[in-house]
Enzyme design. Sequence first.
Site, mmCIF file in Angstrom:
data_model
loop_
_atom_site.group_PDB
_atom_site.id
_atom_site.type_symbol
_atom_site.label_atom_id
_atom_site.label_comp_id
_atom_site.label_asym_id
_atom_site.label_seq_id
_atom_site.Cartn_x
_atom_site.Cartn_y
_atom_site.Cartn_z
ATOM 1 N N GLU A 1 0.868 -1.181 0.000
ATOM 2 C CA GLU A 1 0.000 0.000 0.000
ATOM 3 C C GLU A 1 0.903 1.227 0.000
ATOM 4 O O GLU A 1 1.409 1.636 1.042
ATOM 5 C CB GLU A 1 -0.922 -0.022 1.226
ATOM 6 N N CYS B 1 -2.298 9.200 2.694
ATOM 7 C CA CYS B 1 -1.792 8.708 1.412
ATOM 8 C C CYS B 1 -2.792 8.879 0.279
ATOM 9 O O CYS B 1 -2.398 8.915 -0.888
ATOM 10 C CB CYS B 1 -1.385 7.245 1.531
#
Length: 418
Positions: free
Chosen positions: A162, A196
């Site tokens: 990720e 993010c």
Amino acid sequence: MKDLHKSALDSNISELIMCQNEVDLAIKSLHCWMKDESVSTNLFTKLSSAFIRKEPYGVVLIIAPWNYPLNLTLVPLVGALAAGNCVVLKPSEVSKNMEQFLAKVLPRYLDQSTFTVMLGGPEETTQLLENRFDYILFTGSPHVGKIIMTAAAKHLTPVTLELGGKNPCYVDDDCNPQTVANRVIWFRCLNAGQTCVAPDYILCSREMQDRLVPAMQSAITRFYGDDPKSSPDLGRIINQKHFKRLQGLLDCGRVAIGGQSDETELYIAPTVLVDVQETEPVMQEEIFGPILPIMNVQGPDEAVDFIRRREKPLALYAFSNDSEVVDQMLQQTSSGSFAGNEGFAFLTLPSLPLGGIGNSGMGRYHGKFSFDTFSHYRSCVLANPGLEKLNDIRYPPYSERKKQFITWALGFQNCTLL
């Protein structure tokens, strides 16, 4: 609060509730997720039982980041344990208070034979990666993701990465600038921009920019007051290293809003940059702070071209009153996640996976997707030990008639035996 200056509500929304939802969903649904899954058969296996069995990989390594130190540690842990794995959990040493808290508190509530918390920094993580794991999930930067993948390759260990990236946000000319400003500023400044999937830059026309900048100033003032530094709802940068990096980015383009900083408090004001060049550092690296550059394009076609020239982002946002424009951005681009006229509210839905593509990562998790990620899907066929005479047709020697029958039987699908 000690690590990131998060308010109680911010912590509740972005950390506690999301973890609790994952736990509740796993407890409620695990008996269904675990069931063998019957599949269709062909004529040769019609009298057999064909199914998929979900099995744990074994020992899973989860390397968590610092920006959401509870959420991004516990949510994958829920999925890994639900799938039956044992877990080595490596929280980030950067969010040091939460790291110590997890190491102290988790053993009170979880079976210590199924997990362990490993403390330390890059040196300890490097030592961990020398060991063989059955699965690795890492959340962090693309640079470190490549290091993780290289270490995993030595043992042929599967990975979920990720990673981050620069998430575009296209704003069409027909938008209400205040509506866009409200949504973009809130999602950009949540957790001081250290998210993010946060919008990392805006693409819009010069005309929309002239309308959007005052609307953004209005939103910032309404959300955080005339002095955002004193607002209890605005977080801080995690440490001095990241503060210095962000302070350097304030020199890019021209500051249209904000630009103030205070190293003693690790404070960066909500900032909007205009007249930014694509070659400047603020457009070359993931910002990870409350700074939002604006790049000018003429319409959605030029925005699509700009986005497609760059690495595939973890998230992509499009604002327009014209559904065809939103659909164009969805159809003609690629990203881990997509939102039209919204920010990263998709993170609140366990029914949607979180995952990147290309430079922004690989694999997915959240909800059942976490269970699937940490489960090996084992193909199984159970045949009758007798009835051997029925199998004669598949054994040599092969006559022309046998060949025709075998070809036909293998193509006879969708005969499901429940």
